[in-house]
Design a protein around this motif. Structure first.
Motif, PDB file in Angstrom:
ATOM      1  N   PRO A  44     -65.382 -17.010   2.667  1.00 56.83           N
ATOM      2  CA  PRO A  44     -64.620 -18.129   3.236  1.00 56.83           C
ATOM      3  C   PRO A  44     -64.754 -18.276   4.759  1.00 56.83           C
ATOM      4  N   TYR A  45     -65.990 -18.299   5.255  1.00 55.15           N
ATOM      5  CA  TYR A  45     -66.198 -18.382   6.704  1.00 55.15           C
ATOM      6  C   TYR A  45     -67.183 -19.484   7.054  1.00 55.15           C
ATOM      7  N   TYR A  46     -66.993 -19.985   8.251  1.00 51.58           N
ATOM      8  CA  TYR A  46     -67.911 -20.968   8.821  1.00 51.58           C
ATOM      9  C   TYR A  46     -68.528 -20.343  10.059  1.00 51.58           C
ATOM     10  N   VAL A  47     -69.843 -20.397  10.182  1.00 50.47           N
ATOM     11  CA  VAL A  47     -70.522 -19.836  11.341  1.00 50.47           C
ATOM     12  C   VAL A  47     -70.807 -20.976  12.320  1.00 50.47           C
ATOM     13  N   MET A  48     -70.162 -20.916  13.453  1.00 48.66           N
ATOM     14  CA  MET A  48     -70.299 -21.943  14.474  1.00 48.66           C
ATOM     15  C   MET A  48     -71.198 -21.422  15.584  1.00 48.66           C
ATOM     16  N   TYR A  49     -72.050 -22.292  16.104  1.00 46.17           N
ATOM     17  CA  TYR A  49     -72.868 -21.927  17.257  1.00 46.17           C
ATOM     18  C   TYR A  49     -72.561 -22.868  18.401  1.00 46.17           C
ATOM     19  N   SER A  50     -72.690 -22.325  19.618  1.00 45.69           N
ATOM     20  CA  SER A  50     -72.439 -23.129  20.814  1.00 45.69           C
ATOM     21  C   SER A  50     -73.024 -22.409  22.021  1.00 45.69           C
ATOM     22  N   GLY A  51     -72.967 -23.089  23.151  1.00 43.38           N
ATOM     23  CA  GLY A  51     -73.357 -22.483  24.412  1.00 43.38           C
ATOM     24  C   GLY A  51     -72.183 -21.700  24.979  1.00 43.38           C
ATOM     25  N   ILE A  52     -72.471 -20.691  25.754  1.00 47.31           N
ATOM     26  CA  ILE A  52     -71.409 -19.854  26.328  1.00 47.31           C
ATOM     27  C   ILE A  52     -70.407 -20.664  27.155  1.00 47.31           C
ATOM     28  N   PRO A  53     -70.814 -21.765  27.812  1.00 51.52           N
ATOM     29  CA  PRO A  53     -69.819 -22.534  28.569  1.00 51.52           C
ATOM     30  C   PRO A  53     -68.691 -23.101  27.698  1.00 51.52           C
ATOM     31  N   SER A  54     -68.917 -23.229  26.400  1.00 51.53           N
ATOM     32  CA  SER A  54     -67.860 -23.758  25.527  1.00 51.53           C
ATOM     33  C   SER A  54     -66.634 -22.853  25.516  1.00 51.53           C
ATOM     34  N   LEU A  55     -66.825 -21.556  25.763  1.00 49.66           N
ATOM     35  CA  LEU A  55     -65.696 -20.628  25.741  1.00 49.66           C
ATOM     36  C   LEU A  55     -64.709 -20.875  26.871  1.00 49.66           C
ATOM     37  N   GLU A  56     -65.137 -21.626  27.879  1.00 44.02           N
ATOM     38  CA  GLU A  56     -64.253 -21.991  28.994  1.00 44.02           C
ATOM     39  C   GLU A  56     -63.759 -23.431  28.880  1.00 44.02           C
ATOM     40  N   ASP A  57     -64.213 -24.138  27.867  1.00 46.20           N
ATOM     41  CA  ASP A  57     -63.924 -25.561  27.732  1.00 46.20           C
ATOM     42  C   ASP A  57     -62.598 -25.782  26.997  1.00 46.20           C
ATOM     43  N   ALA A  58     -61.676 -26.478  27.653  1.00 43.91           N
ATOM     44  CA  ALA A  58     -60.347 -26.703  27.078  1.00 43.91           C
ATOM     45  C   ALA A  58     -60.422 -27.459  25.751  1.00 43.91           C
ATOM     46  N   ASP A  59     -61.313 -28.436  25.650  1.00 48.06           N
ATOM     47  CA  ASP A  59     -61.448 -29.188  24.397  1.00 48.06           C
ATOM     48  C   ASP A  59     -61.899 -28.276  23.259  1.00 48.06           C
ATOM     49  N   PHE A  60     -62.918 -27.457  23.521  1.00 49.79           N
ATOM     50  CA  PHE A  60     -63.416 -26.521  22.517  1.00 49.79           C
ATOM     51  C   PHE A  60     -62.297 -25.594  22.062  1.00 49.79           C
ATOM     52  N   LEU A  61     -61.603 -25.012  23.024  1.00 46.59           N
ATOM     53  CA  LEU A  61     -60.548 -24.058  22.697  1.00 46.59           C
ATOM     54  C   LEU A  61     -59.402 -24.714  21.937  1.00 46.59           C
ATOM     55  N   SER A  62     -59.023 -25.929  22.303  1.00 47.09           N
ATOM     56  CA  SER A  62     -57.926 -26.590  21.595  1.00 47.09           C
ATOM     57  C   SER A  62     -58.320 -26.938  20.157  1.00 47.09           C
ATOM     58  N   LEU A  63     -59.591 -27.240  19.940  1.00 48.57           N
ATOM     59  CA  LEU A  63     -60.054 -27.584  18.600  1.00 48.57           C
ATOM     60  C   LEU A  63     -60.265 -26.373  17.697  1.00 48.57           C
ATOM     61  N   TYR A  64     -60.758 -25.273  18.260  1.00 53.46           N
ATOM     62  CA  TYR A  64     -61.260 -24.198  17.403  1.00 53.46           C
ATOM     63  C   TYR A  64     -60.681 -22.803  17.616  1.00 53.46           C
ATOM     64  N   ALA A  65     -60.007 -22.533  18.724  1.00 54.05           N
ATOM     65  CA  ALA A  65     -59.566 -21.160  19.007  1.00 54.05           C
ATOM     66  C   ALA A  65     -58.680 -20.583  17.913  1.00 54.05           C
ATOM     67  N   ASP A  66     -57.855 -21.417  17.295  1.00 57.91           N
ATOM     68  CA  ASP A  66     -56.959 -20.890  16.263  1.00 57.91           C
ATOM     69  C   ASP A  66     -57.681 -20.518  14.974  1.00 57.91           C
ATOM     70  N   LYS A  67     -58.957 -20.929  14.840  1.00 54.61           N
ATOM     71  CA  LYS A  67     -59.724 -20.606  13.635  1.00 54.61           C
ATOM     72  C   LYS A  67     -60.786 -19.529  13.874  1.00 54.61           C
ATOM     73  N   ILE A 113     -65.611 -27.523   8.489  1.00 55.74           N
ATOM     74  CA  ILE A 113     -64.979 -26.205   8.560  1.00 55.74           C
ATOM     75  C   ILE A 113     -63.880 -26.094   7.512  1.00 55.74           C
ATOM     76  N   ASP A 114     -63.120 -27.171   7.349  1.00 61.77           N
ATOM     77  CA  ASP A 114     -62.016 -27.239   6.398  1.00 61.77           C
ATOM     78  C   ASP A 114     -61.027 -26.109   6.688  1.00 61.77           C
ATOM     79  N   ASP A 115     -60.690 -25.306   5.703  1.00 65.54           N
ATOM     80  CA  ASP A 115     -59.699 -24.246   5.923  1.00 65.54           C
ATOM     81  C   ASP A 115     -60.347 -22.877   6.151  1.00 65.54           C
ATOM     82  N   ARG A 116     -61.654 -22.872   6.360  1.00 63.60           N
ATOM     83  CA  ARG A 116     -62.353 -21.605   6.601  1.00 63.60           C
ATOM     84  C   ARG A 116     -62.113 -21.115   8.033  1.00 63.60           C
ATOM     85  N   LYS A 117     -62.167 -19.818   8.213  1.00 66.45           N
ATOM     86  CA  LYS A 117     -62.124 -19.222   9.538  1.00 66.45           C
ATOM     87  C   LYS A 117     -63.536 -19.222  10.113  1.00 66.45           C
ATOM     88  N   ILE A 118     -63.633 -19.075  11.429  1.00 69.68           N
ATOM     89  CA  ILE A 118     -64.907 -19.217  12.132  1.00 69.68           C
ATOM     90  C   ILE A 118     -65.413 -17.884  12.670  1.00 69.68           C
TER      91      ILE A 118
END
Length: 129
Positions: A46-69, A13-18
């Motif tokens: 300058p974007y990264y397209v991330m895919y995941s399952g909908i449960p990731s949106l409730e996952d604290a680890d996912f949110l701590s890693l990626y929510a700011d991007k 991802i580097d410095d790209r937004k998601i």
């Protein structure tokens, strides 16, 4: 319960937004995300397209890693019934959530989703000024 998302994407991802695409488990969203990413890379955006399952949106680890991007979240038709949940999960981060139209998703019309995402991001940037 295993939440599908790659916890080791920070280097890629580097410095790209998601731009995030979510579906039930991450499989069908990966197909659309790959097409979108190829188009974005070819367009030198300058974007990264991330895919995941909908449960990731409730996952604290996912949110701590990626929510700011994450700039915007799109949910696939098979999880439209989770739209309210997705909006609630993203609200604390002020991340907009949109449904992908069934026809757009079924035909994997990545250009429509990319165009919509870029318009959304542009509008948010204008509002932030």
């Amino acid at each position: 319960m295993s939440i599908f998302f790659d916890r080791h994407l920070n280097d890629e991802i580097d410095d790209r937004k998601i731009i995030s695409i979510v579906c039930g488990g991450g499989l069908t969203s990966s197909m659309l995300a790959q097409r979108m990413q190829k188009f974005i890379d070819e367009s030198e955006l300058p974007y990264y397209v991330m895919y995941s399952g909908i449960p990731s949106l409730e996952d604290a680890d996912f949110l701590s890693l990626y929510a700011d991007k994450i700039e915007v979240v799109y949910i696939s038709p098979q999880v439209h019934h989770n739209y309210t949940l997705a909006k609630e999960c993203m609200a604390p981060f002020n991340i907009p959530v949109f449904k992908i139209d069934g026809k757009v998703f079924g035909t994997m019309d990545y250009r429509v989703v990319v165009s919509d995402a870029l318009a959304c991001i542009s509008q948010r940037n204008k509002e932030a000024e």
